[in-house]
Design a protein around this motif. Structure first.
Motif, PDB file in Angstrom:
ATOM      1  N   LEU A  52      41.554  61.921   6.078  1.00  0.00           N
ATOM      2  CA  LEU A  52      41.449  62.765   7.271  1.00  0.00           C
ATOM      3  C   LEU A  52      40.336  62.255   8.186  1.00  0.00           C
ATOM      4  O   LEU A  52      40.481  62.220   9.412  1.00  0.00           O
ATOM      5  CB  LEU A  52      41.179  64.213   6.871  1.00  0.00           C
ATOM      6  N   THR A  53      39.239  61.847   7.569  1.00  0.00           N
ATOM      7  CA  THR A  53      38.125  61.312   8.354  1.00  0.00           C
ATOM      8  C   THR A  53      38.535  60.042   9.078  1.00  0.00           C
ATOM      9  O   THR A  53      38.229  59.839  10.261  1.00  0.00           O
ATOM     10  CB  THR A  53      36.921  61.029   7.445  1.00  0.00           C
ATOM     11  N   VAL A  54      39.229  59.162   8.352  1.00  0.00           N
ATOM     12  CA  VAL A  54      39.586  57.863   8.922  1.00  0.00           C
ATOM     13  C   VAL A  54      40.682  57.995   9.966  1.00  0.00           C
ATOM     14  O   VAL A  54      40.578  57.473  11.082  1.00  0.00           O
ATOM     15  CB  VAL A  54      40.024  56.895   7.808  1.00  0.00           C
ATOM     16  N   MET A  55      41.767  58.703   9.602  1.00  0.00           N
ATOM     17  CA  MET A  55      42.949  58.735  10.455  1.00  0.00           C
ATOM     18  C   MET A  55      42.802  59.677  11.651  1.00  0.00           C
ATOM     19  O   MET A  55      43.424  59.455  12.691  1.00  0.00           O
ATOM     20  CB  MET A  55      44.167  59.154   9.628  1.00  0.00           C
ATOM     21  N   VAL A  56      42.032  60.727  11.490  1.00  0.00           N
ATOM     22  CA  VAL A  56      41.949  61.724  12.558  1.00  0.00           C
ATOM     23  C   VAL A  56      40.604  61.659  13.281  1.00  0.00           C
ATOM     24  O   VAL A  56      40.535  61.389  14.484  1.00  0.00           O
ATOM     25  CB  VAL A  56      42.191  63.144  12.002  1.00  0.00           C
ATOM     26  N   CYS A  57      39.525  61.869  12.556  1.00  0.00           N
ATOM     27  CA  CYS A  57      38.206  61.991  13.185  1.00  0.00           C
ATOM     28  C   CYS A  57      37.798  60.698  13.895  1.00  0.00           C
ATOM     29  O   CYS A  57      37.455  60.704  15.087  1.00  0.00           O
ATOM     30  CB  CYS A  57      37.157  62.385  12.146  1.00  0.00           C
ATOM     31  N   TYR A  58      37.835  59.584  13.166  1.00  0.00           N
ATOM     32  CA  TYR A  58      37.424  58.323  13.777  1.00  0.00           C
ATOM     33  C   TYR A  58      38.325  57.949  14.945  1.00  0.00           C
ATOM     34  O   TYR A  58      37.853  57.494  15.995  1.00  0.00           O
ATOM     35  CB  TYR A  58      37.450  57.197  12.743  1.00  0.00           C
ATOM     36  N   THR A  59      39.623  58.157  14.772  1.00  0.00           N
ATOM     37  CA  THR A  59      40.568  57.818  15.843  1.00  0.00           C
ATOM     38  C   THR A  59      40.340  58.671  17.075  1.00  0.00           C
ATOM     39  O   THR A  59      40.315  58.159  18.210  1.00  0.00           O
ATOM     40  CB  THR A  59      42.015  57.999  15.349  1.00  0.00           C
ATOM     41  N   VAL A  60      40.156  59.968  16.880  1.00  0.00           N
ATOM     42  CA  VAL A  60      39.937  60.865  18.012  1.00  0.00           C
ATOM     43  C   VAL A  60      38.654  60.501  18.749  1.00  0.00           C
ATOM     44  O   VAL A  60      38.615  60.461  19.995  1.00  0.00           O
ATOM     45  CB  VAL A  60      39.883  62.326  17.530  1.00  0.00           C
ATOM     46  N   VAL A  61      37.595  60.219  18.015  1.00  0.00           N
ATOM     47  CA  VAL A  61      36.320  59.871  18.642  1.00  0.00           C
ATOM     48  C   VAL A  61      36.454  58.599  19.477  1.00  0.00           C
ATOM     49  O   VAL A  61      36.016  58.548  20.639  1.00  0.00           O
ATOM     50  CB  VAL A  61      35.228  59.707  17.562  1.00  0.00           C
ATOM     51  N   ILE A  62      37.064  57.570  18.916  1.00  0.00           N
ATOM     52  CA  ILE A  62      37.180  56.294  19.631  1.00  0.00           C
ATOM     53  C   ILE A  62      38.102  56.438  20.844  1.00  0.00           C
ATOM     54  O   ILE A  62      37.807  55.907  21.927  1.00  0.00           O
ATOM     55  CB  ILE A  62      37.687  55.196  18.674  1.00  0.00           C
ATOM     56  N   VAL A  63      39.209  57.170  20.682  1.00  0.00           N
ATOM     57  CA  VAL A  63      40.141  57.343  21.806  1.00  0.00           C
ATOM     58  C   VAL A  63      39.484  58.121  22.937  1.00  0.00           C
ATOM     59  O   VAL A  63      39.579  57.736  24.120  1.00  0.00           O
ATOM     60  CB  VAL A  63      41.427  58.055  21.329  1.00  0.00           C
ATOM     61  N   LEU A  64      38.804  59.215  22.621  1.00  0.00           N
ATOM     62  CA  LEU A  64      38.145  60.011  23.665  1.00  0.00           C
ATOM     63  C   LEU A  64      37.033  59.228  24.349  1.00  0.00           C
ATOM     64  O   LEU A  64      36.879  59.288  25.583  1.00  0.00           O
ATOM     65  CB  LEU A  64      37.589  61.299  23.057  1.00  0.00           C
ATOM     66  N   ALA A  65      36.256  58.487  23.572  1.00  0.00           N
ATOM     67  CA  ALA A  65      35.195  57.679  24.170  1.00  0.00           C
ATOM     68  C   ALA A  65      35.776  56.597  25.066  1.00  0.00           C
ATOM     69  O   ALA A  65      35.208  56.277  26.119  1.00  0.00           O
ATOM     70  CB  ALA A  65      34.339  57.047  23.065  1.00  0.00           C
ATOM     71  N   ASN A  66      36.922  56.049  24.689  1.00  0.00           N
ATOM     72  CA  ASN A  66      37.561  55.036  25.519  1.00  0.00           C
ATOM     73  C   ASN A  66      38.106  55.634  26.814  1.00  0.00           C
ATOM     74  O   ASN A  66      37.982  55.035  27.889  1.00  0.00           O
ATOM     75  CB  ASN A  66      38.692  54.369  24.735  1.00  0.00           C
ATOM     76  N   VAL A  67      38.702  56.817  26.723  1.00  0.00           N
ATOM     77  CA  VAL A  67      39.187  57.499  27.926  1.00  0.00           C
ATOM     78  C   VAL A  67      38.026  57.785  28.879  1.00  0.00           C
ATOM     79  O   VAL A  67      38.151  57.618  30.109  1.00  0.00           O
ATOM     80  CB  VAL A  67      39.915  58.805  27.545  1.00  0.00           C
ATOM     81  N   ALA A  68      36.899  58.208  28.325  1.00  0.00           N
ATOM     82  CA  ALA A  68      35.713  58.460  29.157  1.00  0.00           C
ATOM     83  C   ALA A  68      35.256  57.191  29.856  1.00  0.00           C
ATOM     84  O   ALA A  68      34.872  57.217  31.035  1.00  0.00           O
ATOM     85  CB  ALA A  68      34.585  59.029  28.300  1.00  0.00           C
ATOM     86  N   ASN A  69      35.305  56.060  29.163  1.00  0.00           N
ATOM     87  CA  ASN A  69      34.897  54.799  29.777  1.00  0.00           C
ATOM     88  C   ASN A  69      35.861  54.379  30.889  1.00  0.00           C
ATOM     89  O   ASN A  69      35.432  53.881  31.940  1.00  0.00           O
ATOM     90  CB  ASN A  69      34.825  53.707  28.713  1.00  0.00           C
ATOM     91  N   LEU A  70      37.167  54.578  30.683  1.00  0.00           N
ATOM     92  CA  LEU A  70      38.138  54.248  31.732  1.00  0.00           C
ATOM     93  C   LEU A  70      37.933  55.128  32.965  1.00  0.00           C
ATOM     94  O   LEU A  70      38.008  54.648  34.109  1.00  0.00           O
ATOM     95  CB  LEU A  70      39.554  54.418  31.191  1.00  0.00           C
ATOM     96  N   ALA A  71      37.672  56.414  32.741  1.00  0.00           N
ATOM     97  CA  ALA A  71      37.407  57.316  33.867  1.00  0.00           C
ATOM     98  C   ALA A  71      36.120  56.935  34.580  1.00  0.00           C
ATOM     99  O   ALA A  71      36.036  57.007  35.818  1.00  0.00           O
ATOM    100  CB  ALA A  71      37.333  58.758  33.375  1.00  0.00           C
ATOM    101  N   SER A  72      35.117  56.511  33.817  1.00  0.00           N
ATOM    102  CA  SER A  72      33.861  56.058  34.430  1.00  0.00           C
ATOM    103  C   SER A  72      34.096  54.816  35.278  1.00  0.00           C
ATOM    104  O   SER A  72      33.501  54.665  36.361  1.00  0.00           O
ATOM    105  CB  SER A  72      32.834  55.766  33.329  1.00  0.00           C
ATOM    106  N   THR A  73      34.964  53.916  34.813  1.00  0.00           N
ATOM    107  CA  THR A  73      35.296  52.723  35.603  1.00  0.00           C
ATOM    108  C   THR A  73      35.954  53.114  36.917  1.00  0.00           C
ATOM    109  O   THR A  73      35.625  52.568  37.981  1.00  0.00           O
ATOM    110  CB  THR A  73      36.238  51.807  34.794  1.00  0.00           C
ATOM    111  N   ALA A  74      36.897  54.064  36.869  1.00  0.00           N
ATOM    112  CA  ALA A  74      37.562  54.525  38.090  1.00  0.00           C
ATOM    113  C   ALA A  74      36.563  55.174  39.053  1.00  0.00           C
ATOM    114  O   ALA A  74      36.614  54.940  40.274  1.00  0.00           O
ATOM    115  CB  ALA A  74      38.667  55.523  37.739  1.00  0.00           C
TER     116      ALA A  74
END
Length: 584
Positions: free
Chosen positions: A148-170
């Motif tokens: 659960l930690t690997v498949m959900v928590c880590y994935t959600v954290v990395i995906v959300l942080a990446n979305v934030a970076n893309l929005a910051s670029t825009a």
């Protein structure tokens, strides 16, 4: 008779005086000082500065904190940090053109507000997830044997942080590459001043923001650190939204898009021209029969909608890169991107190498502060040179200054105390890459030139602060045989920041002035992609040669990339200077 003079251009407000005697009166002047200050504080420039400062401060805190959080989550291992860096760089590399096209295609206020909302909400949700993970980590790891930690928590954290970076670029493309140009009224002097001020704010926040959140995390806990970032983003979202909305209202030109087909981006126009050309070429003098037309429509209807959208996205990316290549400042932008392939900066790679050479964490922090001051001097140099020498010549002078200072780094490779040893590149040493084959090396802190330790030792003994790695339990009384090499290295890196930031501002303003308004977003999006691509190369370099003995080779390769980038700018400058002669 009343005379009017401009009290402050930023707000478009004029101050009236009854006559010349009143205007020259010391009492009137004293009264007008607070009035002018109030006008400036309400003007668009100041509001953009405050909004930019809040955004940069939040970005710097988040970029620092997410690296530490990912290391803590995975048991003091760099795997998640490496995956996150790869995902972020790959996303901007692939989606940079699409982000820029989205900026061009929509009204300025919707782009700014949408990017701001997505960025801050993504960071907020990610902070909440991290707080839950840190608070209930042991319980979560027991579910599904830790999957659960690997498949959900880590994935959600990395995906959300990446979305934030893309929005910051825009948001960066929208505000710093478009809004600023419109706010200054395309005045080159005012544009240079705003660019320099924004860069100074960025330099200051780059030092102070990570230190602030680092102190919070050190004195309390990671949970409190997440809560601090969460609160900051919510407050920043509200303030930035209000300030950007006010700027949009008081600068009417921001609501005006290019007059021709103002609701369409450059790429949409180009695609429509292609469709119209295809229709005219497919329809000669005789009209197409209804049967052929119906067959064509049936064929299109059979194609899945998702496939059509994918083709459209790929076409947008392709046309965006073509638009970038077609720009008159293509060589200058590409040259700037080449400067990202370097280890000659204050990131964890260079500071980790400095540690292996006997430099303490406190001294590294001081050196980093000095480098920030050098960067600020670079912004001052840019404004002075642009006024006296012109923009293109400013880039030439800055390039020369940057290269001359980097000669010190080149000398450091062969100076006394340098750990350069080409014999470690033999095949027999490949199995020992990273210095981790022997268990006795893992917690060692060898500081002499003959060490075979990776640039960054085990993270269990590390304190993190603003990309600078501070190590505990440093052995006392040990150090390299000579400090000449490391002194030359950091002297070159610090002094080169003056020319580097002046050159960066030069290319930034060239892009702002040269790119037409309808292509401004997509071209700057591709420029961001190029920057991330070249930044990826420098991490690949370090992975390929991780030993301190390799660092001299990395320095030489970095200087070659930088020299290539400046050569591209020289070719651009030569082309620009020859244009008037060819036209005449």
């Amino acid at each position: 008779m009343s005379l009017r003079i401009e009290g402050a251009q930023c707000g478009g407000v004029a101050v009236e005086f009854d006559n010349d005697n009143d205007r020259d009166s010391p009492v009137i002047k004293a009264r007008n000082i607070p009035r002018s200050a109030l006008i400036y504080l309400k003007g668009p420039k100041f509001l953009i500065y405050v909004s930019g400062a809040l955004s940069m401060w939040g970005d710097r805190m988040w970029h620092f904190a997410i690296s530490v959080f990912l290391i803590e989550l995975y048991g003091h291992n760099l795997l998640l940090t490496g995956i996150f860096g790869l995902v972020v760089a790959g996303s901007v590399l692939l989606l940079g053109a699409l982000i820029g096209d989205w900026v061009d295609r929509n009204p300025r206020n919707k782009v700014a507000h949408g990017s701001l909302f997505i960025q801050n909400i993504s960071v907020t949700v990610c902070s909440i997830v991290l707080m839950l993970v840190f608070s209930y980590k042991k319980r979560i790891e027991e579910i599904w044997d830790g999957w659960l930690t690997v498949m959900v928590c880590y994935t959600v954290v990395i995906v959300l942080a990446n979305v934030a970076n893309l929005a910051s670029t825009a948001l960066t493309i929208a505000i710093q590459r478009d809004w600023i140009v419109v706010i200054t009224g395309y005045n080159r002097g005012h544009l240079a001043g705003m660019n320099a001020t924004m860069r100074r704010i960025d330099q200051v926040t780059n030092i102070l923001a990570p230190l602030a959140v680092g102190q919070v995390m050190t004195l309390s806990s990671n949970v409190v650190g997440c809560g601090f970032i969460l609160g900051w983003n919510l407050v920043s979202l509200i303030v930035e939204f209000i300030f950007l909305s006010r700027v949009y209202r008081i600068v009417p030109s921001l609501s005006i898009k290019p007059p021709a087909m103002e609701h369409q981006s450059y790429l949409e126009k180009k695609r429509e021209r292609k469709r119209s050309q295809g229709r005219t070429s497919a329809c000669p003098a005789a009209a197409i029969s209804e049967e052929t037309t119906s067959m064509h429509l049936q064929e299109i209807s059979r194609t899945p909608v998702c496939l059509h959208r994918l083709r459209g996205l790929l076409s947008t990316c392709r046309e965006g890169w073509r638009a970038y290549y077609r720009q008159p400042v293509f060589l200058a932008g590409l040259g700037l991107a080449f400067l990202y392939t370097t280890v000659l900066g204050f990131d964890c790679i260079t500071t980790g190498y400095a540690y292996t050479q006997g430099i303490s964490g406190s001294l590294l922090s001081i050196l980093m502060a000095v480098s920030a001051v050098a960067g600020l001097l670079g912004t001052v140099l840019f404004t002075k040179l642009r006024k006296t020498c012109g923009l293109v010549n400013t880039g030439i002078i800055s390039s020369g200054l940057h290269l001359v200072c980097l000669l010190l780094c080149l000398c450091s490779v062969f100076a006394p105390g340098s750990p350069l040893d080409l014999t470690v590149l033999n095949i027999g040493n490949v199995s020992d890459v990273g210095g981790m084959t022997g268990g006795h090396q893992r917690h060692g802190y060898p500081l002499r030139g003959s060490s075979n330790q990776p640039l960054l030792p085990d993270r269990s003994s590390i304190h993190w602060t603003n990309n600078t790695v501070l190590f505990e339990n440093m052995p006392a009384g040990t150090g390299p045989e000579s400090y000449v090499s490391i002194i030359l290295l950091f002297l070159g890196v610090i002094t080169a920041r003056v020319g580097l930031w002046s050159f960066d501002l030069t290319v930034t303003q060239l892009l702002q002035e040269t790119i037409c308004e309808s292509e401004r977003g997509v071209v700057n999006g591709v420029q961001s992609s190029m920057n991330y691509l070249m930044d990826l190369l420098h991490f690949i370099m370090v992975i390929s040669a991780p030993q301190p003995q390799h660092f001299g080779i990395l320095v030489i390769i970095s200087i070659l990339f930088i020299f290539t980038g400046h050569t591209m700018y020289f070719l651009f400058a030569r082309k620009v200077k020859r244009k008037p002669h060819t036209n005449t």
